[in-house]
Every structure is written in structure tokens, then in C-alpha cells.
Design an enzyme around this catalytic site. Structure first.
Site, PDB file in Angstrom:
ATOM      1  N   GLU A 170       0.811  -1.220   0.000  1.00 14.14           N
ATOM      2  CA  GLU A 170       0.000   0.000   0.000  1.00 14.14           C
ATOM      3  C   GLU A 170       0.848   1.276   0.000  1.00 14.14           C
ATOM      4  O   GLU A 170       0.508   2.246  -0.680  1.00 14.14           O
ATOM      5  CB  GLU A 170      -0.913  -0.014   1.234  1.00 14.14           C
ATOM      6  CG  GLU A 170      -2.028   1.010   1.171  1.00 14.14           C
ATOM      7  CD  GLU A 170      -3.048   0.778   2.287  1.00 14.14           C
ATOM      8  OE1 GLU A 170      -3.562  -0.351   2.388  1.00 14.14           O
ATOM      9  OE2 GLU A 170      -3.306   1.716   3.040  1.00 14.14           O
ATOM     10  N   ASP A 171       1.932   1.272   0.744  1.00 15.84           N
ATOM     11  CA  ASP A 171       2.660   2.528   0.961  1.00 15.84           C
ATOM     12  C   ASP A 171       4.074   2.590   0.403  1.00 15.84           C
ATOM     13  O   ASP A 171       4.771   3.586   0.615  1.00 15.84           O
ATOM     14  CB  ASP A 171       2.720   2.836   2.469  1.00 15.84           C
ATOM     15  CG  ASP A 171       1.357   3.200   3.033  1.00 15.84           C
ATOM     16  OD1 ASP A 171       0.507   3.675   2.254  1.00 15.84           O
ATOM     17  OD2 ASP A 171       1.131   2.997   4.235  1.00 15.84           O
TER      18      ASP A 171
END
Ligand code: ZN
Length: 176
Positions: free
Chosen positions: A65-66
């Protein structure tokens, strides 16, 4: 064959490298890797979790996700079980933020046991962090909205751990 401990340490080294340039949103801008490590520690202590797949997934939970990490990389390094749990707790960043947050609520009842444990620990850690040192630029209203949204997600997760559910309720009780 390497041991479960070696697998866990490999996940920590991998996540630390991936998150190396990121900081948390607290005023001290803590190193990002502290967050996944705290999450795995909470699972292992309060949650009594010794399933290394869950602990590895906790360490890796924000990598897709990051960071630039892709599913295939996790599959290759850590195997399908771990990669699948991480994928399950990963938001689709191509969607608008409000929609992503709503999807977490609607998807929660269908979470696997392993993903539910990671999600529960993630929300506990985030509430504790916000209560202890609110993120820079978050007015009270935004902090409260986060608490309420986290509760909506957690209330819909399948029951996976009584002590972690209790820890969530205790964290929620500190709602600003
Ligand atoms: Zn997280």
C-alpha cells in the site's frame, strides 16, 4: 530450511528497507518501521499469536500500500500465504479515499482469520498512536472520525481474539 524466527527477521529487514524513507505522522516523525514492528509485537504478546505467517504479514502489511513493493515480490520472497494476507489488508489506492475507507467496512466481515488479526492489531496501534500523539495537522474532529471509522471496521471483523478485542475497546475508550 530456515526457521520461523529467520523468516520473521527476514520480513523485518525487508520492510525496514522498503519503508526506509518514510516517517509516521506523529509530531516526532517516528521511523515508519516502528509501526509494523509494534503491530507484530502486540499480536505476539497481547494476542498470544505465534503463527509466523500472521507475524510476517503484520510486519509487511503496509509494504504494497505505501511503498513500491508489488505482490509478486512478496510471493517470491515470503510465499503465497504471507503475500495473500498482505494483499487482503491492502487498500486499492486507485480508488478515492472515502471509497477505500467504506470498502474496509463492507469487506471486514469476509476477512480471513489471519487478515482479521492483522487488521485488528493495526487499528489498535493507530488509535493508541493518535491518542498518545495526534498526527500533525489533524484537528480533533478528524481524530474522532478516525476512531469512529476504525470501530466500524473492527466491529464487523470476524471474532478472532478476545484479548485483542478487549485491547481495541480500551484503545477506543481513549477517543479524544
Ligand atoms: Zn498499518
Amino acid at each position: 530450511m530456515s526457521s520461523p524466527t529467520a523468516h520473521l527477521l527476514e520480513a523485518i529487514a525487508f520492510a525496514a528497507a522498503k519503508h526506509r524513507d518514510q516517517r509516521r505522522k506523529d509530531p516526532e516523525a517516528s521511523p515508519y518501521i516502528n509501526h509494523p514492528i509494534t503491530l507484530a509485537h502486540l499480536l505476539a504478546t497481547t494476542g498470544g499469536v505465534d503463527d509466523v505467517v500472521v507475524l510476517q504479514a503484520a510486519i509487511l502489511h503496509d509494504t504494497i500500500e505505501d511503498t513500491q513493493t508489488v505482490y509478486a515480490e512478496l510471493l517470491d520472497r515470503f510465499g503465497k500465504e504471507v503475500a495473500d494476507v498482505v494483499a487482503e489488508v491492502t487498500d486499492d489506492k486507485s480508488l478515492p479515499k472515502e471509497q477505500r475507507k467504506e470498502l474496509q467496512v463492507t469487506h471486514a466481515p469476509h476477512a480471513s482469520r489471519q487478515a482479521a488479526l492483522v487488521k485488528l492489531a493495526d487499528k489498535i496501534c493507530n488509535l493508541r498512536d493518535i491518542a498518545a500523539s495526534p498526527p500533525r495537522g489533524w484537528p480533533l474532529e478528524r481524530q474522532r472520525d478516525y476512531f469512529d471509522w476504525a470501530k466500524r471496521v473492527v466491529d464487523r471483523l470476524p471474532p478472532v481474539s478476545e484479548p485483542l478485542s478487549a485491547a481495541f475497546e480500551a484503545a477506543y475508550a481513549a477517543r479524544p
